[in-house]
Design a protein around this motif. Structure first.
Motif, PDB file in Angstrom:
ATOM      1  N   MET A  33       0.848  -1.185   0.000  1.00  0.00           N
ATOM      2  CA  MET A  33       0.000   0.000   0.000  1.00  0.00           C
ATOM      3  C   MET A  33       0.886   1.237   0.000  1.00  0.00           C
ATOM      4  O   MET A  33       1.785   1.373   0.819  1.00  0.00           O
ATOM      5  N   ARG A  34       0.615   2.136  -0.927  1.00  0.00           N
ATOM      6  CA  ARG A  34       1.469   3.303  -1.089  1.00  0.00           C
ATOM      7  C   ARG A  34       0.881   4.503  -0.359  1.00  0.00           C
ATOM      8  O   ARG A  34      -0.319   4.785  -0.476  1.00  0.00           O
ATOM      9  N   LEU A  35       1.730   5.204   0.378  1.00  0.00           N
ATOM     10  CA  LEU A  35       1.264   6.394   1.084  1.00  0.00           C
ATOM     11  C   LEU A  35       2.233   7.540   0.895  1.00  0.00           C
ATOM     12  O   LEU A  35       3.423   7.343   0.626  1.00  0.00           O
ATOM     13  N   LEU A  36       1.710   8.730   1.040  1.00  0.00           N
ATOM     14  CA  LEU A  36       2.512   9.942   0.987  1.00  0.00           C
ATOM     15  C   LEU A  36       2.691  10.472   2.404  1.00  0.00           C
ATOM     16  O   LEU A  36       1.717  10.719   3.107  1.00  0.00           O
ATOM     17  N   GLU A  94       6.975  -1.819   8.098  1.00  0.00           N
ATOM     18  CA  GLU A  94       5.627  -2.355   8.252  1.00  0.00           C
ATOM     19  C   GLU A  94       5.012  -2.768   6.913  1.00  0.00           C
ATOM     20  O   GLU A  94       3.875  -3.229   6.866  1.00  0.00           O
ATOM     21  N   GLY A  95       5.748  -2.583   5.833  1.00  0.00           N
ATOM     22  CA  GLY A  95       5.282  -3.031   4.531  1.00  0.00           C
ATOM     23  C   GLY A  95       4.660  -1.956   3.662  1.00  0.00           C
ATOM     24  O   GLY A  95       4.187  -2.241   2.557  1.00  0.00           O
ATOM     25  N   TYR A  96       4.644  -0.713   4.136  1.00  0.00           N
ATOM     26  CA  TYR A  96       4.101   0.374   3.329  1.00  0.00           C
ATOM     27  C   TYR A  96       5.148   0.871   2.326  1.00  0.00           C
ATOM     28  O   TYR A  96       6.346   0.861   2.608  1.00  0.00           O
ATOM     29  N   THR A  97       4.684   1.310   1.181  1.00  0.00           N
ATOM     30  CA  THR A  97       5.530   1.991   0.207  1.00  0.00           C
ATOM     31  C   THR A  97       5.368   3.480   0.453  1.00  0.00           C
ATOM     32  O   THR A  97       4.261   4.011   0.368  1.00  0.00           O
ATOM     33  N   VAL A  98       6.471   4.165   0.781  1.00  0.00           N
ATOM     34  CA  VAL A  98       6.378   5.536   1.286  1.00  0.00           C
ATOM     35  C   VAL A  98       7.136   6.514   0.394  1.00  0.00           C
ATOM     36  O   VAL A  98       8.315   6.314   0.080  1.00  0.00           O
ATOM     37  N   TYR A 112      -2.293   7.610  -4.389  1.00  0.00           N
ATOM     38  CA  TYR A 112      -1.958   7.097  -3.061  1.00  0.00           C
ATOM     39  C   TYR A 112      -3.216   6.546  -2.401  1.00  0.00           C
ATOM     40  O   TYR A 112      -4.328   6.993  -2.676  1.00  0.00           O
ATOM     41  N   GLU A 113      -3.012   5.569  -1.509  1.00  0.00           N
ATOM     42  CA  GLU A 113      -4.120   5.079  -0.711  1.00  0.00           C
ATOM     43  C   GLU A 113      -4.310   5.943   0.530  1.00  0.00           C
ATOM     44  O   GLU A 113      -5.433   6.141   1.000  1.00  0.00           O
ATOM     45  N   ILE A 114      -3.193   6.454   1.074  1.00  0.00           N
ATOM     46  CA  ILE A 114      -3.231   7.202   2.333  1.00  0.00           C
ATOM     47  C   ILE A 114      -2.246   8.371   2.278  1.00  0.00           C
ATOM     48  O   ILE A 114      -1.177   8.260   1.665  1.00  0.00           O
ATOM     49  N   PHE A 143       2.961 -10.292  -0.116  1.00  0.00           N
ATOM     50  CA  PHE A 143       1.906  -9.953   0.836  1.00  0.00           C
ATOM     51  C   PHE A 143       1.193  -8.675   0.406  1.00  0.00           C
ATOM     52  O   PHE A 143      -0.040  -8.587   0.451  1.00  0.00           O
ATOM     53  N   ALA A 144       1.964  -7.684  -0.009  1.00  0.00           N
ATOM     54  CA  ALA A 144       1.380  -6.400  -0.398  1.00  0.00           C
ATOM     55  C   ALA A 144       0.447  -6.554  -1.596  1.00  0.00           C
ATOM     56  O   ALA A 144      -0.632  -5.953  -1.638  1.00  0.00           O
TER      57      ALA A 144
END
Length: 219
Positions: A1-4, A23-27, A45-47, A155-156
């Motif tokens: 999951m990609r977040l900014l 934690e597995g996030y793409t940042v 982005y998701e978040i 997993f992602a």
């Protein structure tokens, strides 16, 4: 999951970048409001994790611009000001939740997972699909009662397809979700991960829609 991540404090930003990546996030990380506004206009982005006290454009302005475009991206506000007025203003301007500084990384991650569950319309932390059970908090996967070891990318992808169940997701959209600006993506990376997932689980769970992308069909 990609977040900014939008944070102008180098120490805090660096710590969040490292912790969220683990934690597995793409940042993607930017340090001012104008860069955040531009990133949100050009990247999916998701978040968004958004600090309010930013240079060049404050967090409220970034949030207002985002919502004025009818963009429903989840927004978690970081604020050092715990006043009721500040919290109400953030929520009224379209924020989904907030965390008051100083905070613990575990709380931030828990709030992010809760936001995703709320978006999906589910209250439970587990994603269940037939004999498949995915725990996003523990990063564990069970299939037919047996734990399955997946790489972080595998997993992602599985998690992203499950939370978008019933929707065809293109390869480019999966790449956007999995890889940050500085990542190099080989042309067949997604196909390789999908192949491994099918081998470890069941090749019927993820269906290929030729020329379009991948889908986990509704049960």
């Amino acid at each position: 999951m990609r977040l900014l991540l939008v944070e102008d404090d180098d120490v805090l930003g660096d710590g969040l970048l490292a912790g969220l990546s683990m934690e597995g996030y793409t940042v993607d990380w930017v340090a001012d409001g104008k860069m955040a506004d531009e990133a949100l206009r050009n990247t999916s982005y998701e978040i968004v994790i958004l600090d309010l006290g930013l240079p060049k454009m404050n967090g409220f302005e970034v949030l207002k611009n985002l919502r004025s475009r009818k963009d429903k991206t989840l927004v978690l506000i970081l604020t050092a000001n715990d006043s009721l007025k500040n919290r109400v203003a953030g929520l009224d301007n379209g924020a989904d939740d907030f965390v008051v500084k100083p905070f613990d990384l575990a709380e931030v991650c828990a709030r992010l997972r809760a936001l995703v569950r709320r978006l999906e319309g589910r209250g439970q932390p587990l994603l269940e699909y037939g004999d498949l059970i995915v725990d996003a908090a523990a990063h564990t996967v069970f299939y037919q009662g047996q734990q399955v070891d997946l790489s972080q990318r595998e997993f992602a992808i599985l998690h992203f397809l499950l939370i978008n169940q019933g929707k065809v997701i293109s390869r480019s959209r999966l790449e956007e979700s999995l890889y940050s600006w500085n990542s190099e993506v080989e042309s067949n990376t997604i196909e390789v991960h999908i192949h491994h997932l099918r081998r470890k689980l069941d090749n019927k769970i993820i269906r290929t829609v030729r020329g379009v992308g991948y889908i986990i069909d509704n049960v």
